[in-house]
Write a protein that holds these residues in place. Structure first.
Motif, PDB file in Angstrom:
ATOM      1  N   SER A 197       0.826  -1.207   0.000  1.00 24.84           N
ATOM      2  CA  SER A 197       0.000   0.000   0.000  1.00 24.84           C
ATOM      3  C   SER A 197       0.864   1.262   0.000  1.00 24.84           C
ATOM      4  N   LEU A 198       1.932   1.245   0.802  1.00 27.21           N
ATOM      5  CA  LEU A 198       2.855   2.386   0.821  1.00 27.21           C
ATOM      6  C   LEU A 198       3.511   2.570  -0.543  1.00 27.21           C
ATOM      7  N   TYR A 199       3.840   1.466  -1.201  1.00 29.77           N
ATOM      8  CA  TYR A 199       4.459   1.554  -2.514  1.00 29.77           C
ATOM      9  C   TYR A 199       3.497   2.183  -3.526  1.00 29.77           C
ATOM     10  N   LYS A 200       2.216   1.815  -3.452  1.00 34.72           N
ATOM     11  CA  LYS A 200       1.220   2.439  -4.338  1.00 34.72           C
ATOM     12  C   LYS A 200       1.164   3.944  -4.094  1.00 34.72           C
ATOM     13  N   ARG A 201       1.181   4.345  -2.824  1.00 35.41           N
ATOM     14  CA  ARG A 201       1.149   5.780  -2.502  1.00 35.41           C
ATOM     15  C   ARG A 201       2.436   6.452  -2.980  1.00 35.41           C
ATOM     16  N   PHE A 202       3.563   5.776  -2.791  1.00 33.94           N
ATOM     17  CA  PHE A 202       4.835   6.297  -3.255  1.00 33.94           C
ATOM     18  C   PHE A 202       4.780   6.555  -4.759  1.00 33.94           C
ATOM     19  N   CYS A 203       4.232   5.591  -5.517  1.00 38.12           N
ATOM     20  CA  CYS A 203       4.137   5.734  -6.978  1.00 38.12           C
ATOM     21  C   CYS A 203       3.233   6.900  -7.362  1.00 38.12           C
ATOM     22  N   GLN A 204       2.184   7.134  -6.586  1.00 42.09           N
ATOM     23  CA  GLN A 204       1.310   8.283  -6.852  1.00 42.09           C
ATOM     24  C   GLN A 204       2.066   9.597  -6.633  1.00 42.09           C
ATOM     25  N   LEU A 205       2.909   9.630  -5.614  1.00 44.17           N
ATOM     26  CA  LEU A 205       3.678  10.845  -5.327  1.00 44.17           C
ATOM     27  C   LEU A 205       4.816  11.047  -6.328  1.00 44.17           C
ATOM     28  N   ASP A 206       5.304   9.954  -6.901  1.00 42.36           N
ATOM     29  CA  ASP A 206       6.383  10.002  -7.894  1.00 42.36           C
ATOM     30  C   ASP A 206       5.763  10.272  -9.265  1.00 42.36           C
ATOM     31  N   ARG A 207       5.261  11.482  -9.436  1.00 38.54           N
ATOM     32  CA  ARG A 207       4.506  11.835 -10.645  1.00 38.54           C
ATOM     33  C   ARG A 207       5.313  11.697 -11.925  1.00 38.54           C
ATOM     34  N   ASN A 208       6.617  11.868 -11.863  1.00 38.32           N
ATOM     35  CA  ASN A 208       7.460  11.775 -13.053  1.00 38.32           C
ATOM     36  C   ASN A 208       7.976  10.358 -13.299  1.00 38.32           C
ATOM     37  N   ALA A 209       7.587   9.411 -12.449  1.00 33.80           N
ATOM     38  CA  ALA A 209       7.990   8.002 -12.552  1.00 33.80           C
ATOM     39  C   ALA A 209       9.504   7.842 -12.696  1.00 33.80           C
ATOM     40  N   LYS A 210      10.244   8.611 -11.895  1.00 31.72           N
ATOM     41  CA  LYS A 210      11.706   8.536 -11.922  1.00 31.72           C
ATOM     42  C   LYS A 210      12.248   7.582 -10.870  1.00 31.72           C
ATOM     43  N   GLY A 211      11.379   7.058 -10.016  1.00 28.43           N
ATOM     44  CA  GLY A 211      11.841   6.158  -8.959  1.00 28.43           C
ATOM     45  C   GLY A 211      12.191   6.871  -7.673  1.00 28.43           C
ATOM     46  N   PHE A 212      11.942   8.167  -7.622  1.00 32.54           N
ATOM     47  CA  PHE A 212      12.136   8.917  -6.389  1.00 32.54           C
ATOM     48  C   PHE A 212      11.156  10.079  -6.357  1.00 32.54           C
ATOM     49  N   ILE A 213      10.943  10.590  -5.163  1.00 35.76           N
ATOM     50  CA  ILE A 213      10.017  11.697  -4.967  1.00 35.76           C
ATOM     51  C   ILE A 213      10.840  12.968  -4.817  1.00 35.76           C
ATOM     52  N   SER A 214      10.607  13.902  -5.694  1.00 32.03           N
ATOM     53  CA  SER A 214      11.315  15.180  -5.575  1.00 32.03           C
ATOM     54  C   SER A 214      10.648  16.017  -4.495  1.00 32.03           C
ATOM     55  N   ALA A 215      11.314  17.067  -4.086  1.00 43.10           N
ATOM     56  CA  ALA A 215      10.770  17.956  -3.060  1.00 43.10           C
ATOM     57  C   ALA A 215       9.445  18.571  -3.499  1.00 43.10           C
ATOM     58  N   ASP A 216       9.273  18.805  -4.799  1.00 41.93           N
ATOM     59  CA  ASP A 216       8.013  19.355  -5.295  1.00 41.93           C
ATOM     60  C   ASP A 216       6.887  18.337  -5.242  1.00 41.93           C
ATOM     61  N   GLU A 217       7.218  17.053  -5.291  1.00 36.63           N
ATOM     62  CA  GLU A 217       6.222  16.005  -5.311  1.00 36.63           C
ATOM     63  C   GLU A 217       5.781  15.575  -3.909  1.00 36.63           C
ATOM     64  N   PHE A 218       6.512  15.884  -2.918  1.00 37.40           N
ATOM     65  CA  PHE A 218       6.182  15.463  -1.562  1.00 37.40           C
ATOM     66  C   PHE A 218       6.109  16.691  -0.677  1.00 37.40           C
ATOM     67  N   LEU A 219       5.775  16.539   0.552  1.00 37.51           N
ATOM     68  CA  LEU A 219       5.664  17.677   1.457  1.00 37.51           C
ATOM     69  C   LEU A 219       7.015  18.364   1.568  1.00 37.51           C
ATOM     70  N   SER A 220       7.126  19.498   0.895  1.00 37.22           N
ATOM     71  CA  SER A 220       8.432  20.133   0.764  1.00 37.22           C
ATOM     72  C   SER A 220       9.047  20.478   2.117  1.00 37.22           C
TER      73      SER A 220
END
Length: 160
Positions: free
Chosen positions: A27-50
């Motif tokens: 479930s966390l991985y699904k949420r992680f993928c939603q936050l990783d809008r650019n599908a780069k394999g990581f969440i940028s500061a703009d994609e997560f709670l900065s």
């Protein structure tokens, strides 16, 4: 914490399952993928709670779970306090000052509270804990303030 690409593997699950169940990890991985809008394999500061990511350059999935694991029921209070301290210590100098706390409170309360109300509440809280607005708080001070019986700093992972 890194910015390397991340695909969920059984190895990843095994590596982080001391903190969450396999179902929660998926479930966390699904949420992680939603936050990783650019599908780069990581969440940028703009994609997560900065505000929370001022302490990191980006999060891959394992880093994301490690960060959230501090708020699982399996994490110890010192682990939780460590993360909370890092959130407030935005400049990484090892101390939290009055304005650091005000900045986080402003992020959390938005227009719900005025600056004067935030300062009044924080002054009262610090005074009750034996500190003043001029007192820089070190990690040990955070432990003193937050490490008491009954304090719950936990989150529940919604299972889809």
């Amino acid at each position: 914490m890194g910015s390397a690409s991340s695909m969920l593997t059984q190895y990843d699950i095994e590596e982080v399952q001391e903190h969450f169940t396999q179902q929660e990890i998926v479930s966390l991985y699904k949420r992680f993928c939603q936050l990783d809008r650019n599908a780069k394999g990581f969440i940028s500061a703009d994609e997560f709670l900065s505000r929370l990511l001022k302490m990191v350059d980006g999060l891959n999935f394992k880093d994301f779970v490690a960060f959230l694991s501090a708020f699982s029921s399996k994490a110890s209070t010192p682990q939780k306090i460590e993360i909370i301290f890092k959130i407030y210590d935005s400049d990484g100098d090892g101390k939290v000052v009055f304005n650091d706390i005000i900045e986080v409170l402003r992020d959390m309360t938005g227009s719900f509270m005025s600056d004067e109300q935030r300062e009044e509440v924080l002054n009262q809280l610090l005074n009750e804990a034996g500190y003043s607005r001029e007192s820089p708080l070190l990690k040990n001070d955070f432990i003193k303030i937050f490490d008491y019986e009954g304090l719950r700093m936990e989150m529940e992972v919604p299972i889809d």
